[in-house]
Design an enzyme around this catalytic site. Structure first.
Site, PDB file in Angstrom:
ATOM      1  N   CYS A 103       0.817  -1.210   0.000  1.00 19.15           N
ATOM      2  CA  CYS A 103       0.000   0.000   0.000  1.00 19.15           C
ATOM      3  C   CYS A 103       0.852   1.262   0.000  1.00 19.15           C
ATOM      4  O   CYS A 103       0.402   2.319  -0.435  1.00 19.15           O
ATOM      5  CB  CYS A 103      -0.950   0.007   1.189  1.00 19.15           C
ATOM      6  SG  CYS A 103      -0.139  -0.178   2.784  1.00 19.15           S
ATOM      7  N   MET A 105      -3.679  -6.911   7.551  1.00 19.93           N
ATOM      8  CA  MET A 105      -4.106  -5.577   7.991  1.00 19.93           C
ATOM      9  C   MET A 105      -5.436  -5.666   8.733  1.00 19.93           C
ATOM     10  O   MET A 105      -5.632  -5.030   9.776  1.00 19.93           O
ATOM     11  CB  MET A 105      -4.243  -4.649   6.788  1.00 19.93           C
ATOM     12  CG  MET A 105      -2.929  -4.266   6.145  1.00 19.93           C
ATOM     13  SD  MET A 105      -2.066  -3.001   7.091  1.00 19.93           S
ATOM     14  CE  MET A 105      -0.992  -2.349   5.821  1.00 19.93           C
TER      15      MET A 105
END
EC number: 1.2.1.70
Length: 430
Positions: free
Chosen positions: A51, A192
């Site tokens: 990310c 995550m």
């Protein structure tokens, strides 16, 4: 070394989330690997796409960086000139230093966070499976893993590190205050999401929904935290039931649209909704920002929370940087040995041949000798060769690798010792 090491990439410092999602390669690693290996300038390559960064590590000769850029842009159906302004290029030792810093989480948005090492190991496994790596990158990646372990063992850089997921939950607490009366939904069930679920529970939220494309994986995560898994396609209609939504999927297109949230807000009578999109590419349509009573944050918005946690680890980061520098020097010696090894071997063989020739002539002049005398002469000849070769070999081995490479030093050594000619070392006239 006959080839160079390049690291070509962009990260959260050089490109905003809109650019990072445009050039993300997370879903391109398995199916294509862009045919980089064994084509053109590139002989080995690894793709790291998270990310916060997209980085390509490549080994090869010639215009390696340009080929990587062309293939990268091509994989995303973009023009290379649209990509170039956001990209950094590191070569040889600077590429090695950058990789070691990334593996050790010294280059992360969250200094000391542990996720990047796992992501790098996954990227390496994919590259190995694709047969995209060779001697150089295999050695380099294993070294990077050991450097990361040493940094975590010898420093406290990770002792108070926050994760992106932690920062997301902290941001939610600033909006809602007391979290115990609120419900949350996680969209995605990866690492995550798992970390986010843990921090949500610690913040007081007991009711957590999990929506994942693979329902079984969603159920596994929900079970860990006494939550509830829902089919992915049912996620839009459950928006009206939750106050906090954290998304972290690998989708290439937005999965939550403004119209979905608009419909939920009507039924909720405009009670606030808090969205944190920690996916790249983003999961939530940016148009959601225009809706009243909706708070939408993406991964770049978490920097303030991260910065607050950074000061306590800066001193440890300096210690970690020293370790990285030490390990770069060690790796440079190994790299240098790759192209120096043939010269070292030739030098040793030449010395051995010279010793054997001179020993044979000496024994011929002496006539018959006993075994002890012969062994003593052979030992002396071998010792002389080793002593005479020691300084030249140290000169080659410990010069390290510069941006210019080791070619000039090797060339000088081969000329001084006449290593490119074959045949006897000394003639009778010598």
């Amino acid at each position: 070394m006959d080839c160079d090491i390049f690291l070509v990439g962009l990260n959260h410092r050089t490109a905003g989330v809109d650019v990072r999602e445009r050039f993300a390669l997370a879903n391109h690693c398995d199916e294509e690997h862009w045919a980089l290996p064994c084509t053109g300038a590139v002989s080995e390559s690894i793709i790291l796409s998270t990310c916060n960064r997209v980085e390509i590590l490549a080994a090869g000769t010639g215009e390696v960086a340009e080929q990587v850029l062309r293939n990268w842009a091509g994989a995303r159906k973009s023009d290379v000139e649209d990509l170039r302004p956001y990209v950094y290029v590191h070569k040889n030792l600077e590429a090695v230093r950058h990789l070691f810093s990334v593996a050790s989480s010294l280059d992360s948005m969250v200094l000391g966070e542990p996720q990047i090492l796992g992501q790098l190991k996954t990227a390496y496994r994919k590259a190995v499976k694709s047969r995209a790596t060779g001697v150089i990158l295999n050695r380099l990646l294993h070294k990077a893993f050991s450097v990361a372990k040493r940094v975590r063992t010898e420093t406290a850089v990770a002792s108070s590190a926050v994760s992106i997921s932690y920062a997301a939950v902290e941001l939610a607490k600033r909006i809602f205050g007391d979290m115990r009366a609120h419900k949350a939904m996680l969209v995605g069930a990866g690492e995550m999401a798992e970390l986010a679920a843990m921090h949500l529970l610690q913040a007081g939220i007991a009711d957590i929904l999990v929506a994942n494309r693979t329902l079984v994986r969603g159920q596994e995560l929900a079970k860990q935290f006494n939550g509830h898994a829902i089919p992915f396609e049912d996620m839009p209609r459950h928006l009206l039931d939750v106050d906090i939504i954290i998304t972290s999927t690998g989708s290439q297109e937005p999965i939550i649209r403004a119209r979905d949230i608009r419909a939920a807000l009507k039924i909720r009578k405009n009670r606030p909704m808090f969205f944190i999109d920690i996916a790249v590419p983003r999961d939530i349509d940016p148009d959601v920002n225009g809706l009243d009573n909706v708070y939408l944050y993406d991964i770049d918005d978490l920097k303030e929370v991260v910065e607050e946690n950074l000061a306590t680890r800066r001193d440890e980061a300096a210690k970690a940087a020293e370790i990285v520098n030490e390990e770069v020097v060690q790796f440079s010696r190994w790299l240098a040995s790759l192209d120096m090894q043939p010269t070292i071997v030739d030098l040793i063989k030449k010395g051995q041949r010279a010793a054997e020739e001179e020993l044979a002539k000496t024994l011929k002049r002496l006539g018959p000798v006993d075994d002890n005398t012969r062994e003593a002469l052979e030992a002396m000849a071998g010792a002389l060769v080793r002593k005479l070769n020691h300084d030249p070999i140290m000169f080659l081995k410990h010069g390290g690798m510069s941006q210019e490479g080791n070619g000039p030093r090797i060339s000088i050594m081969r000329r001084i010792f006449n290593l490119d000619k074959t045949g006897c070392i000394y003639s009778e006239e010598n």
